[in-house]
Structure formats: C-alpha cells, structure tokens
Scaffold this motif. Structure first.
Motif, PDB file in Angstrom:
ATOM      1  N   LEU A 159      11.220 -38.671  74.390  1.00 59.40           N
ATOM      2  CA  LEU A 159      11.946 -39.336  75.477  1.00 59.40           C
ATOM      3  C   LEU A 159      12.356 -38.346  76.570  1.00 59.40           C
ATOM      4  O   LEU A 159      12.385 -38.689  77.751  1.00 59.40           O
ATOM      5  N   SER A 160      12.715 -37.138  76.185  1.00 65.36           N
ATOM      6  CA  SER A 160      13.232 -36.163  77.152  1.00 65.36           C
ATOM      7  C   SER A 160      12.127 -35.389  77.866  1.00 65.36           C
ATOM      8  O   SER A 160      12.406 -34.531  78.696  1.00 65.36           O
ATOM      9  N   GLU A 161      10.869 -35.693  77.547  1.00 60.52           N
ATOM     10  CA  GLU A 161       9.762 -35.030  78.241  1.00 60.52           C
ATOM     11  C   GLU A 161       9.735 -35.441  79.713  1.00 60.52           C
ATOM     12  O   GLU A 161       9.816 -36.624  80.034  1.00 60.52           O
ATOM     13  N   ASP A 162       9.613 -34.515  80.601  1.00 61.74           N
ATOM     14  CA  ASP A 162       9.422 -34.729  82.053  1.00 61.74           C
ATOM     15  C   ASP A 162      10.648 -35.273  82.773  1.00 61.74           C
ATOM     16  O   ASP A 162      10.690 -35.264  83.999  1.00 61.74           O
ATOM     17  N   VAL A 163      11.623 -35.809  82.074  1.00 62.77           N
ATOM     18  CA  VAL A 163      12.756 -36.430  82.752  1.00 62.77           C
ATOM     19  C   VAL A 163      14.008 -36.313  81.888  1.00 62.77           C
ATOM     20  O   VAL A 163      13.931 -36.307  80.658  1.00 62.77           O
ATOM     21  N   VAL A 164      15.170 -36.209  82.547  1.00 64.59           N
ATOM     22  CA  VAL A 164      16.436 -36.162  81.825  1.00 64.59           C
ATOM     23  C   VAL A 164      16.867 -37.597  81.521  1.00 64.59           C
ATOM     24  O   VAL A 164      16.960 -38.428  82.430  1.00 64.59           O
ATOM     25  N   VAL A 165      17.101 -37.886  80.241  1.00 66.78           N
ATOM     26  CA  VAL A 165      17.475 -39.239  79.823  1.00 66.78           C
ATOM     27  C   VAL A 165      18.921 -39.243  79.371  1.00 66.78           C
ATOM     28  O   VAL A 165      19.331 -38.403  78.562  1.00 66.78           O
ATOM     29  N   ASN A 166      19.702 -40.187  79.889  1.00 68.40           N
ATOM     30  CA  ASN A 166      21.113 -40.313  79.518  1.00 68.40           C
ATOM     31  C   ASN A 166      21.229 -41.342  78.395  1.00 68.40           C
ATOM     32  O   ASN A 166      21.304 -42.541  78.637  1.00 68.40           O
ATOM     33  N   ILE A 167      21.225 -40.840  77.141  1.00 64.37           N
ATOM     34  CA  ILE A 167      21.295 -41.726  75.974  1.00 64.37           C
ATOM     35  C   ILE A 167      22.757 -41.944  75.599  1.00 64.37           C
ATOM     36  O   ILE A 167      23.511 -40.993  75.424  1.00 64.37           O
ATOM     37  N   GLN A 168      23.152 -43.221  75.479  1.00 64.13           N
ATOM     38  CA  GLN A 168      24.530 -43.527  75.093  1.00 64.13           C
ATOM     39  C   GLN A 168      24.708 -43.497  73.577  1.00 64.13           C
ATOM     40  O   GLN A 168      25.672 -42.938  73.066  1.00 64.13           O
ATOM     41  N   SER A 169      23.760 -44.108  72.846  1.00 63.15           N
ATOM     42  CA  SER A 169      23.881 -44.137  71.386  1.00 63.15           C
ATOM     43  C   SER A 169      22.518 -44.341  70.747  1.00 63.15           C
ATOM     44  O   SER A 169      21.594 -44.875  71.368  1.00 63.15           O
ATOM     45  N   VAL A 170      22.418 -43.897  69.489  1.00 65.01           N
ATOM     46  CA  VAL A 170      21.197 -44.077  68.691  1.00 65.01           C
ATOM     47  C   VAL A 170      21.608 -44.586  67.320  1.00 65.01           C
ATOM     48  O   VAL A 170      22.528 -44.060  66.702  1.00 65.01           O
ATOM     49  N   ASN A 171      20.940 -45.628  66.859  1.00 67.57           N
ATOM     50  CA  ASN A 171      21.241 -46.197  65.542  1.00 67.57           C
ATOM     51  C   ASN A 171      19.933 -46.424  64.801  1.00 67.57           C
ATOM     52  O   ASN A 171      19.099 -47.217  65.238  1.00 67.57           O
ATOM     53  N   VAL A 172      19.732 -45.699  63.702  1.00 70.56           N
ATOM     54  CA  VAL A 172      18.491 -45.810  62.937  1.00 70.56           C
ATOM     55  C   VAL A 172      18.825 -46.039  61.470  1.00 70.56           C
ATOM     56  O   VAL A 172      19.714 -45.390  60.917  1.00 70.56           O
ATOM     57  N   SER A 173      18.118 -46.990  60.839  1.00 65.98           N
ATOM     58  CA  SER A 173      18.285 -47.229  59.400  1.00 65.98           C
ATOM     59  C   SER A 173      16.915 -47.284  58.752  1.00 65.98           C
ATOM     60  O   SER A 173      15.921 -47.648  59.395  1.00 65.98           O
ATOM     61  N   SER A 174      16.867 -46.925  57.474  1.00 60.39           N
ATOM     62  CA  SER A 174      15.594 -46.893  56.748  1.00 60.39           C
ATOM     63  C   SER A 174      15.738 -47.644  55.436  1.00 60.39           C
ATOM     64  O   SER A 174      16.774 -47.570  54.763  1.00 60.39           O
ATOM     65  N   ASN A 175      14.682 -48.382  55.081  1.00 59.30           N
ATOM     66  CA  ASN A 175      14.700 -49.127  53.821  1.00 59.30           C
ATOM     67  C   ASN A 175      13.279 -49.241  53.283  1.00 59.30           C
ATOM     68  O   ASN A 175      12.392 -49.774  53.967  1.00 59.30           O
ATOM     69  N   ASP A 176      13.065 -48.723  52.071  1.00 61.06           N
ATOM     70  CA  ASP A 176      11.763 -48.804  51.400  1.00 61.06           C
ATOM     71  C   ASP A 176      10.620 -48.281  52.281  1.00 61.06           C
ATOM     72  O   ASP A 176       9.540 -48.878  52.361  1.00 61.06           O
ATOM     73  N   GLY A 177      10.877 -47.159  52.945  1.00 59.45           N
ATOM     74  CA  GLY A 177       9.813 -46.512  53.710  1.00 59.45           C
ATOM     75  C   GLY A 177       9.617 -47.062  55.109  1.00 59.45           C
ATOM     76  O   GLY A 177       8.762 -46.575  55.857  1.00 59.45           O
TER      77      GLY A 177
END
Length: 767
Positions: A712-730
């Motif tokens: 995401l940060s390639e070539d441009v500055v990105v202002n990310i407010q939040s990231v939410n990631v969950s994983s289940n069974d791969g």
C-alpha cells in the motif's frame, strides 16, 4: 430522432410527416391487437384514438414529438407486452385526456360507457399529483392508486405501462427530474410490477433506472457481458447437446435457450457480495419452455424433464425451487434446479410450460387468457388485494409511513409454513411468528402470547423458515405493545398493531382528559390556563398532555391553583425573531465565505423547504472542496466519495446532502421528496480527505499483513486509520480504514492489495 428528421422540412411537410407517423403507430397498435386472442372490437379502439388525437392536437412532449405518440405507445405496451384487451387499450389511449384537456369523465362515460370511464377516472386521480411536490399528497395519491387498483386491477397495469414509456423516453428530462423519476420507479413501480408478475417489465424498469443513474458502470458491464458471450455460448452448447438428445427422445415440443441476467441484477449481486464481474458465476440461466401434450398433466411433464436432466448432470439439492404446486403470490409457476455442467460450472435451469411462461412474462394479465380452465390461479392475487384493502381500512395517519408499510410486502421473497391442521400459509421472507398470528386473524395477533414452531416454544420475534409448522398461543390479557413493531415484517401485521396502539392511546388520553377536567371541577379550562399547563409539562398538544396524565407519566397537583400561579414568561429558549437575528449576524461575519441563505426555521419552513431553497434546483450544483461541510455534507448512510455517482437532497437545514444514487435511503428520498432533489457534480479534492473502508480475504500465511501494508505504501504516502485482521482455519479476513481523496484512490489501493500473493478477494465496503 424526431427533431433530426423533421427540422429541415417546411411546416406543411412536417405536418404531413407527423400525421403519417401517428397513423403508422396507430396501425401498429391495431396489428398488435388483431394478433392477440381477444375479441375484435376495433371500432371502440379507433373511436378512442380519434378522440385522443383530437384532444391532444398541437400539444408536444418535452422530446418534441406530438403528444399523442405517448398514449399510443402506452396502449401498445398494454396490448403487446401485457396482453390486455380493447377496454384497457381504449383507456390507455384516453388516460391523459381528462387531466390535460377540457374533456370530463362524464364526457368519457357518455361516449365509451361506465367501465372505460371508471378506469380513466382512476388514472386521472392518481396521475394528478402522484409523487408531486407535496410529500403528503404523494403518499395520499399512492393510497388512491391502491384503492382504485382493488376495484379494477387494470388501472395499475395501465399506470405501470405509462411509467415504462416515460422511462424509455427519460433522456429528454433534466438530470434532477431523472433522479426523481428513477427513485419513484425503483421504490414503487418496479416492486408493483414484480408483485403483479410483470417480470419482463419489472426487469426493464430496473435496467433503465440503472442506465440513467450509473451510465458509466452500465456501459462497462454491458461491454463485459458482450465480451464474455463467446465463452458463455461454448459452455451452453456443451451443456445443451446431451439434454437436447434426451428431450427429443421424449417426443415433446419445446424450446431451450440461455438467458443472460440483467445488467442491474448482476450489479446488485456484485454490490451485495462485494465481488467483481468475473466472480459472478451464474451469469446466465437455461430456460426450457414446452407445449403441454394433450391429455398429459403439465406438472408431471415438468418433473419428467427434470428427471431427464438429472439423469445426465449432478444435481445441487439445496437449489431446487418447486413453484409448481404452490405458485408465488404473483402467480409465477416454474420448476428451478441447478446442476453441475460439463465445464465445471453450476448452471441454473428453469422449466416451464407455455402457459407458465406467459404468466411469468405478462403476469396476471395473462391469467385471463387461461381463465376458463384455471380460475383458481387468481386466488393469490385476490389474497394480496384483500391485504391491501385491510391496510387501506386502517391507514397509518403518517402518509410516508403508510407508503413504507405497503412497500414492505411488494418486493419480498416468500416462504411456505403450515398451520397445526396442515394448511399452507404463504408469508414474506423473514416473517416472524407474530406475522403468522396476524396472517391467521387480527384477534389472534392482538392477543398473541407466543408460538410453538415444530412443537418447540419460541418468542414472538422468531423468524420462520419454509416448512415450519406453527401453532399460536394466545391470552385475552395480552394486547399489542409498541415493541411489537420491531417483531413484524408484513404490512398487514404492522397496520393492525399500529391501529391497536392508536386505539389504546385514545383510550388512555380520554382517561387523562377526564382526570384533568375533574381537577378543575369539570368547569371549562381557559385557553390561557391550558397554554400554561402545556408549557409547564413541556408538551405541545393537548392530546399528548391527556395521554401523559392518563398513563401516569405526569402527576397532577392537588389543586388547580398551582397552574393559575404560573407567570407568563418567555420560554428559556430564544424566540424565533432573536434566533433569526443571531443567524443573520453570524452570516454577516462569514460573508467572505459562500454559504447557504439562512431563513428562520418555523414549522412551516421545516415541512416545506422549497419555499426558500438553498440552491437553484434546475442547475447542476458543484460540490467544491471549499464548500464542504459549509454548504453540503456527505450522507452518513452511504458515505459517498468524490467520483461516486451521486445526487443532492436539500435537507431541513438548507444543506445539500450528498447520497450515492444507489443508496437505499436515497431511493426513498427521491421518490418522496422530488422537489428537494438536485443534480450535483464533484469538484477536485486535494486537501480534504474522506474515510473509506477496504475489505479483503485470502489464504493465511506468515507475514501477509506486512506484505499488504508495504504494498500500500509503495509510490505514495497512505494515511491508514485502522487495520483489523482475523484468521480462522487458514483463511484470513481483513478490513483497512484509510483516508482517501476520491474513488480513484480506493481503486488504486484495491488493485495493489489484489496483487499480493494469497489475497483472493478485495473490495470497498461501508464503514
């Protein structure tokens, strides 16, 4: 086309060319009628045309063509696409005569008889003001439409034909008017066409709305459908070859064809599931239409064809839809199944007789063609019309709520449930036990205590599923409660609960009124004293005060002297004049900034904002960056970004509220508040940023989140407010909330995430 053809002609040549065009169109109408199986009543149709042609002489449509071309077009839709007869065709030709000319309903009655006059009268009543400038009048006219429809269904069929032709010629209207008309069409007319079984017309209405509201997306999807046609044809041919051999052995007359989904339904699926065009697997369905063999049962023939297909291909059991034994409430009958084709693709198949296909395309109008043998087929429509009559008998005083109540049941899917005695009851999808109770009888609904579903006790809010057997438990001590409105989905149940609650409120208010009068020894209460009492309890209306007293929500003093001693002082809040002066002073201080005109917001202003609009509704309003949050705001319900297809709505604060054209709330606004709708255009946004949400899924692996963030940060500055990631069974699911300047920024970020190894889907989602 008309203007290009006739603009270079002399007046005489133009008049002759127009007369020829009109006569050619009338002859085409007669040919449509004569090719139908109706009785040959050409004389009355010709008489209606001659009157309409004379009455509308000299009038023109916005497109420039003679006005008579519109009623002719509506009459052709009524004849060719709905299959109606001479009475409906004549009424369609005359549908604007009473409204737009000096002829009266009595004149029509004298010349054409009671039936045609009744239909024209019904059309005139609902046309003059239907979805007009006054919001209450809009819903009131819709109520008239339903009332007239319950007397003669042909009124609404002709009205739908009228709307279809208006949609086909919508390009001549201004953009703001287009949005108003598409909003009405999606909110009312398409659902009505669906409920009446007019599948082809419902589909075209939706397609036309989509074409005008999202022209770029419509063009792109149309192009993709055309580009993928060869691949689809190959899949269909591989599938069809063994099926054709099997059906030919059965010695039946049939036709089989592949039907591509409408552009609108493909887009709706993409939006609902957050998928790309390439991920829509059921782009087309195969339709088999057969002629019933004399002496054979048509349902049995459907199942014979089903058996022949499932002998060849593997069936998907959860996708069988049997609409043969229990047709939908709009009369639709067919057998649907889904099989795995030879190319590893799921293929949906619809099996219908010719009669079933006629009804599927032309709706209940086609029933009349088969009525001699199958009168019972009309029963489902009769049930629906009876439901409408019940709603009309107990209408919600709030006109817009009434419109919503009816709308609830227009476009719903259906489930079948059983009474304890085994009787089948049809209900909308997501109907609850309480809906079922009111479907059985109003008294059972009013005193519903709970229910047993499949012999298990469940609450009133329990959502029913097809095949459930439902028993209602009642108690005379139970009465409808306000929270019950959260438990129902059917219009009938909501209407009955609201009517009961209004009766309860009136009884409590009567009790409160008596209590107040007794405090004053049953002597008349002076208006000044009553005003003091209302101010004391901070209530606006007497009825509300009586209700609060009767419901013991306020306590009366032991003596009325308490009220006489209240001093007449101004309320703590500022009066209207002072409030206006403060606003005006504030506006003067900000005169260097372009702002909306400020008006005192009296009650009448709040109800009718059009008396002092913030902007010129006839012009396209520029959504400039420097105006943001001063003159306009983005709607929180759909959170549009610069680059989205949007429209403007002037709210009660004289702000332009920007909605996506596809926004559900926006569709309701367009259909109910046509005078407040404006066309808008995005400006360039470089400083102000908007919060957008990007959802993605894929196969989990170590470090995949870091890979995504670095991408995401390639070539441009990105202002990310939040990231939410969950994983289940791969499998992982993630959502990134990020500040962007436009839709292009979101699309760029989505394309970057999609390139990460392991990511399977990525799309913009609502926050």
């Amino acid at each position: 086309m008309y203007i290009l053809q006739f603009s270079t002609m002399s007046d005489e040549e133009r008049q002759a060319a127009e007369e020829k065009m009109i006569n050619d169109e009338f002859q085409a109408l007669l040919n449509d009628y004569l090719n139908s199986n109706h009785r040959r009543k050409v004389d009355i149709i010709t008489k209606a045309f001659n009157l309409a042609n004379e009455a509308h002489k000299g009038a023109r449509r916005r497109s420039g063509e003679p006005y008579i071309m519109h009623p002719l077009a509506v009459a052709r839709i009524v004849s060719r696409e709905m299959g109606l007869g001479s009475t409906s065709i004549s009424a369609a030709l005359l549908h604007d005569v009473v409204e737009d000319t000096d002829y009266t309903v009595e004149d029509i009655r004298m010349m054409f008889g009671d039936k045609i006059a009744q239909i024209v009268d019904g059309l005139t009543k609902i046309s003059s003001g239907m979805f007009g400038d006054n919001v209450s009048a809009q819903a009131e006219n819709f109520r008239k439409l339903l009332l007239t429809m319950s007397e003669d269904i042909r009124v609404i069929l002709i009205k739908i034909a009228d709307r279809l032709h208006n949609m086909r010629t919508l390009s001549s209207m201004a953009p703001a008017k287009q949005f108003k008309i598409t909003g009405e069409t999606l909110y009312i007319y398409a659902p009505l066409a669906h409920r009446l079984g007019l599948f082809a017309i419902k589909t075209e209405l939706e397609e036309l709305c989509f074409k005008y509201e999202h022209p770029d997306i419509y063009a792109e999807l149309t192009r993709k459908i055309e580009e993928t046609a060869p691949e689809r044809n190959k899949i269909y041919e591989h599938f069809a070859e063994p099926v054709i051999k099997a059906l030919d052995k059965m010695d039946i007359q049939y036709e089989m064809r592949a039907r591509v989904k409408s552009v609108y339904s493909i887009w709706k699926k993409m939006e609902a599931k957050g998928i790309s065009f390439e991920e829509v697997y059921d782009l087309f369905a195969v339709r088999i239409i057969f002629e019933v063999t004399p002496g054979m049962d048509e349902k049995k023939q459907c199942w014979d064809i089903y058996s022949a297909i499932t002998d060849i291909y593997k069936l998907r059991p959860d996708r069988i839809r049997d609409w043969l034994s229990h047709p939908k409430s709009n009369g639709y009958q067919a057998l649907h199944l889904t099989v795995m084709g030879p190319d590893g693709k799921w293929i949906e198949i619809q099996i219908r007789s010719r009669r079933m296909d006629d009804i599927a395309e032309k709706g209940f109008a086609a029933h009349w063609k088969y009525k001699e043998n199958r009168v019972e087929e009309d029963s489902e429509l009769d049930k629906w019309i009876r439901t409408i009559q019940e709603i009309l008998a107990n209408p919600n005083p709030n006109a817009i709520d009434f419109l919503d109540t009816v709308k609830m049941n227009l476009f719903s899917s259906e489930i079948f449930v059983f009474t304890p005695k085994g009787e089948i009851i049809t209900l909308p999808q997501d109907a609850t036990a309480l809906d079922f109770a009111y479907r059985i009888h109003t008294r059972i609904g009013d005193h519903c205590l709970g229910a047993k579903v499949n012999h298990t006790l469940v609450p009133l809010s329990y959502k029913l599923k097809s095949g459930d057997q439902v028993e209602i438990l009642t108690s005379q001590t139970v009465n409808p409660q306000p929270e019950w409105l959260n438990f129902v989905t059917t219009a009938k149940a909501r209407t009955k609960i609201e009517a009961s609650l209004r009766r309860q409120k009136r009884r409590i208010a009567e009790k409160g009124k008596v209590m107040l009068e007794e405090l004053f020894n049953n002597e008349p209460i002076d208006n000044n004293v009553m005003t003091k009492i209302l101010n004391y309890y901070k209530v606006e209306k007497r009825e509300d005060l009586y209700y609060l007293i009767g419901n013991n929500e306020v306590v009366l003093p032991e003596s009325p002297d308490r009220f006489y001693k209240i001093k007449e002082t101004l309320p703590k809040s500022e009066n209207l004049f002072m409030k206006y002066m403060k606003q005006a002073m504030s506006a003067m201080k900000k005169s260097s900034v372009e702002t909306s005109p400020i008006v005192p917001q009296s009650d009448s202003n709040k109800k009718n904002i059009s008396s002092s609009p913030a902007v010129d509704t006839k012009e396209v309003y520029e959504l400039k960056e420097e105006r943001f949050k001063k003159n306009f705001i983005v709607a929180p319900c759909c959170k549009p970004l610069p680059g989205d297809d949007v429209f403007g709505y002037i709210n009660d604060r004289n702000e332009v509220e920007v909605h996506k054209r596809s926004c559900e709330t926006g569709i309701k606004l367009k259909s109910n508040f046509g005078d407040r709708i404006i066309a808008v255009r995005w400006g360039d946004y470089h400083q102000y940023s908007f919060l957008a949400s990007i959802a993605f899924t894929g196969i989990d692996r170590i470090g995949i989140l870091n890979t995504i963030l670095s991408k995401l940060s390639e070539d441009v500055v990105v202002n990310i407010q939040s990231v939410n990631v969950s994983s289940n069974d791969g499998i992982f699911e993630g959502v990134i909330n990020v500040h962007v300047h436009s839709v292009e920024d979101v699309n760029l970020l989505c394309s970057k995430i999609a390139k990460v190894d392991g990511v399977s889907t990525v799309h913009r989602s609502l926050i």
